[in-house]
Enzyme design. Sequence first.
Site, PDB file in Angstrom:
ATOM      1  N   LYS A  22       0.850  -1.198   0.000  1.00  0.00           N
ATOM      2  CA  LYS A  22       0.000   0.000   0.000  1.00  0.00           C
ATOM      3  C   LYS A  22       0.887   1.250   0.000  1.00  0.00           C
ATOM      4  O   LYS A  22       0.658   2.172  -0.774  1.00  0.00           O
ATOM      5  CB  LYS A  22      -0.885   0.012   1.245  1.00  0.00           C
ATOM      6  CG  LYS A  22      -1.576   1.342   1.513  1.00  0.00           C
ATOM      7  CD  LYS A  22      -2.493   1.327   2.726  1.00  0.00           C
ATOM      8  CE  LYS A  22      -1.757   1.536   3.998  1.00  0.00           C
ATOM      9  NZ  LYS A  22      -1.401   2.946   4.281  1.00  0.00           N
ATOM     10  N   ASN A  23       1.916   1.258   0.849  1.00  0.00           N
ATOM     11  CA  ASN A  23       2.695   2.488   1.036  1.00  0.00           C
ATOM     12  C   ASN A  23       3.720   2.744  -0.055  1.00  0.00           C
ATOM     13  O   ASN A  23       4.430   3.745  -0.020  1.00  0.00           O
ATOM     14  CB  ASN A  23       3.334   2.496   2.428  1.00  0.00           C
ATOM     15  CG  ASN A  23       2.263   2.605   3.504  1.00  0.00           C
ATOM     16  OD1 ASN A  23       1.103   2.915   3.203  1.00  0.00           O
ATOM     17  ND2 ASN A  23       2.622   2.313   4.726  1.00  0.00           N
ATOM     18  N   CYS A 116      -5.231  12.001  12.199  1.00  0.00           N
ATOM     19  CA  CYS A 116      -5.991  10.754  12.042  1.00  0.00           C
ATOM     20  C   CYS A 116      -5.957  10.044  13.399  1.00  0.00           C
ATOM     21  O   CYS A 116      -5.517  10.583  14.400  1.00  0.00           O
ATOM     22  CB  CYS A 116      -5.392   9.893  10.944  1.00  0.00           C
ATOM     23  SG  CYS A 116      -3.834   9.170  11.425  1.00  0.00           S
ATOM     24  N   ARG A 121      -0.286  14.030  12.728  1.00  0.00           N
ATOM     25  CA  ARG A 121       0.199  13.920  11.344  1.00  0.00           C
ATOM     26  C   ARG A 121       0.542  15.293  10.737  1.00  0.00           C
ATOM     27  O   ARG A 121      -0.009  15.715   9.742  1.00  0.00           O
ATOM     28  CB  ARG A 121      -0.803  13.173  10.458  1.00  0.00           C
ATOM     29  CG  ARG A 121      -1.356  11.887  11.021  1.00  0.00           C
ATOM     30  CD  ARG A 121      -0.331  10.813  11.318  1.00  0.00           C
ATOM     31  NE  ARG A 121       0.297  10.254  10.145  1.00  0.00           N
ATOM     32  CZ  ARG A 121      -0.215   9.252   9.429  1.00  0.00           C
ATOM     33  NH1 ARG A 121      -1.367   8.747   9.771  1.00  0.00           N
ATOM     34  NH2 ARG A 121       0.423   8.780   8.379  1.00  0.00           N
ATOM     35  N   ASP A 306       4.263   0.362  11.939  1.00  0.00           N
ATOM     36  CA  ASP A 306       3.028  -0.254  11.426  1.00  0.00           C
ATOM     37  C   ASP A 306       2.871  -1.697  11.890  1.00  0.00           C
ATOM     38  O   ASP A 306       1.780  -2.262  11.808  1.00  0.00           O
ATOM     39  CB  ASP A 306       3.017  -0.211   9.892  1.00  0.00           C
ATOM     40  CG  ASP A 306       2.966   1.215   9.393  1.00  0.00           C
ATOM     41  OD1 ASP A 306       3.239   1.424   8.191  1.00  0.00           O
ATOM     42  OD2 ASP A 306       2.673   2.111  10.194  1.00  0.00           O
ATOM     43  N   ARG A 398      -8.799  -0.473   4.356  1.00  0.00           N
ATOM     44  CA  ARG A 398      -7.919   0.546   3.772  1.00  0.00           C
ATOM     45  C   ARG A 398      -6.583  -0.052   3.355  1.00  0.00           C
ATOM     46  O   ARG A 398      -5.939   0.440   2.434  1.00  0.00           O
ATOM     47  CB  ARG A 398      -7.670   1.671   4.791  1.00  0.00           C
ATOM     48  CG  ARG A 398      -8.909   2.467   5.119  1.00  0.00           C
ATOM     49  CD  ARG A 398      -8.567   3.662   5.965  1.00  0.00           C
ATOM     50  NE  ARG A 398      -7.484   4.407   5.339  1.00  0.00           N
ATOM     51  CZ  ARG A 398      -6.907   5.454   5.906  1.00  0.00           C
ATOM     52  NH1 ARG A 398      -7.306   5.849   7.100  1.00  0.00           N
ATOM     53  NH2 ARG A 398      -5.946   6.105   5.302  1.00  0.00           N
TER      54      ARG A 398
HETATM   55  C1  EPZ Z   1       4.104   6.778   6.293  1.00  0.00           C
HETATM   56  O1  EPZ Z   1       3.348   7.809   6.906  1.00  0.00           O
HETATM   57  C2  EPZ Z   1       3.168   5.596   6.169  1.00  0.00           C
HETATM   58  N1  EPZ Z   1       2.031   5.944   5.316  1.00  0.00           N
HETATM   59  C3  EPZ Z   1       2.666   5.170   7.553  1.00  0.00           C
HETATM   60  O2  EPZ Z   1       1.866   3.989   7.376  1.00  0.00           O
HETATM   61  C4  EPZ Z   1       3.880   4.818   8.409  1.00  0.00           C
HETATM   62  O3  EPZ Z   1       3.448   4.495   9.709  1.00  0.00           O
HETATM   63  C5  EPZ Z   1       4.836   6.017   8.467  1.00  0.00           C
HETATM   64  O4  EPZ Z   1       5.218   6.408   7.128  1.00  0.00           O
HETATM   65  C6  EPZ Z   1       6.110   5.704   9.245  1.00  0.00           C
HETATM   66  O5  EPZ Z   1       6.765   4.641   8.656  1.00  0.00           O
HETATM   67  C7  EPZ Z   1       2.197   5.950   3.967  1.00  0.00           C
HETATM   68  O6  EPZ Z   1       3.276   5.719   3.461  1.00  0.00           O
HETATM   69  C8  EPZ Z   1       0.982   6.269   3.149  1.00  0.00           C
HETATM   70  P1  EPZ Z   1       6.200  10.075   8.521  1.00  0.00           P
HETATM   71  P2  EPZ Z   1       3.946   9.321   6.976  1.00  0.00           P
HETATM   72  O7  EPZ Z   1       6.100  11.344   7.767  1.00  0.00           O
HETATM   73  O8  EPZ Z   1       4.678   9.618   5.744  1.00  0.00           O
HETATM   74  C9  EPZ Z   1       6.273  13.241  12.052  1.00  0.00           C
HETATM   75  C10 EPZ Z   1       0.026   2.577   7.667  1.00  0.00           C
HETATM   76  O9  EPZ Z   1      -0.476   2.029   8.667  1.00  0.00           O
HETATM   77  N2  EPZ Z   1       6.185  14.269  10.986  1.00  0.00           N
HETATM   78  O10 EPZ Z   1       7.411   9.233   8.384  1.00  0.00           O
HETATM   79  O11 EPZ Z   1       2.841  10.227   7.387  1.00  0.00           O
HETATM   80  C11 EPZ Z   1       4.942  12.518  12.232  1.00  0.00           C
HETATM   81  O12 EPZ Z   1       4.100  13.250  13.098  1.00  0.00           O
HETATM   82  C12 EPZ Z   1       0.480   4.028   7.758  1.00  0.00           C
HETATM   83  O13 EPZ Z   1       0.205   2.012   6.558  1.00  0.00           O
HETATM   84  C13 EPZ Z   1       6.328  15.602  11.333  1.00  0.00           C
HETATM   85  O14 EPZ Z   1       6.512  15.954  12.493  1.00  0.00           O
HETATM   86  O15 EPZ Z   1       4.951   9.157   8.192  1.00  0.00           O
HETATM   87  C14 EPZ Z   1       5.344  11.206  12.824  1.00  0.00           C
HETATM   88  O16 EPZ Z   1       5.528  11.375  14.218  1.00  0.00           O
HETATM   89  C15 EPZ Z   1       0.243   4.646   9.118  1.00  0.00           C
HETATM   90  N3  EPZ Z   1       6.233  16.548  10.356  1.00  0.00           N
HETATM   91  C16 EPZ Z   1       6.706  10.932  12.184  1.00  0.00           C
HETATM   92  O17 EPZ Z   1       7.157  12.199  11.658  1.00  0.00           O
HETATM   93  C17 EPZ Z   1       6.028  16.212   9.045  1.00  0.00           C
HETATM   94  O18 EPZ Z   1       5.981  17.130   8.190  1.00  0.00           O
HETATM   95  C18 EPZ Z   1       6.669   9.899  11.077  1.00  0.00           C
HETATM   96  O19 EPZ Z   1       5.893  10.409  10.055  1.00  0.00           O
HETATM   97  C19 EPZ Z   1       5.879  14.846   8.716  1.00  0.00           C
HETATM   98  C20 EPZ Z   1       5.965  13.886   9.698  1.00  0.00           C
END
Ligand code: EPZ
Length: 421
Positions: A22-23, A116, A121, A306, A398
Amino acid sequence: MQKYLIQGGSRLTGDIRVQGAKNSSLPILAATLICTGESVLHNCPDLLDTEYALKILKYLGCKCRREGGTVTVDTTAIARSEVPDRLMREMRSSIIFLGAIASRCGACRLSFPGGCEIGQRPIDLHLSALQQMGMQIEEDHGYLNCSIDGGFHGANILLSFPSVGATENVILAAVKAKGTTVITNAAREPEIVDLAGYLNRCGAKISGAGEGTITIEGVEVMQPCEYSIIPDRIVATTYLAGAAMTGGNVQLLGIDCRHLESILPIFEEAGCIVRRYNNAVSLSCDKRLLPVNLIRTMPYPGFPTDAQAPLMAMMSIAQGTTVFVENIFENRYKHAIELQRMGAHIKVEGRVAIVEGIRSLHSAEVSATDLRGGAALVLAALAAEGASEVANVHYIDRGYEQFEQQLNALGAKITRAFCGD
Ligand code: EPZ
């Protein structure tokens, strides 16, 4: 609203071919916008989230069609550069369209993706990086009005956190930017490597994907291509946990064991027998699971956040105590309350969860709280004695393709019903 009716007590045994990631599929679907023409994506999972992404592409003017696991996207006639609130709210990771739309159209208007179930996020890392590459961003009543006079230019981007989405957005903005972009402290997930694989096949010049520093040399011309998406390492982990919890014996086909290097040792520490093959892995467990001392979620190649919920379900019936530390998201233990309704002994204190294993869970009526938490509750119900219900199955839809069909083929007894039934 739909729910699962689950009769526990069956061992999961047999072979299963793991769905596409998915990701990976979501950023690659967004990336099709960068090239004009028809891209063909194989092993693209049929999920609510991929459906949401296709709805956005169609809204923008693309022609999309699915034939089984193959999705074709024709981006010739882009008519819009805006993503309305109703589409942004369906999937908060739609922010990944920002870099792609802006790269193709020179502007983009989209609503702030909400938080979410697992956390706020924020998107500050995305926005500050794109601004360094020339994007002007104006907030307007919950919308972001973004424009780039003269197109993106290369920049040296240092991410304060190796955000997956922010890394992807920068790559999407950089592939046709003027000059070179270097991302330092980039996310290293296999899905980043897959996105770079698709873009490089379209003619991009990306090097270092999968490492902490990624270099993107902007090019002028890119062509759409045909590409096959990697298997889903989190779905693979979920099925392995189901086999471990039910004393089963499962072989996963079509997976890349390298993506599971931080996960398979945990199953072995829990007493499972794990065998690795070229593009398959088998797991069997014929005795009570052992506890795992500590599971800390970390950016890749660390243990993936995840996989935390499915592994918590698994550790809830281990012969001892396991400590979890959730370092990535601030609110990712909601499934613990539902597991407690099934008898699990879990104490949550901030980012720490202490799971004291019990001999067996009992059936209960529980509700999925998010995608991976929902999958964890299904695993718990499979291992529990008696008949359980898991409500809010849409969360699971999802990210898990044909979840009940796949599990029933391994011996589970799951039916889908409407909540009013
Ligand atoms: C991706 O989300 C995945 N989703 C998530 O999978 C996964 O848990 C996550 O990466 C971590 O591996 C998709 O790829 C669609 P991040 P993403 O930006 O990109 C903080 C699932 O279950 N952050 O790496 O949103 C954020 O708050 C989903 O399949 C900021 O502070 O994750 C979090 O604490 C859930 N500012 C951390 O970084 C930003 O601008 C990780 O977020 C962006 C992120």
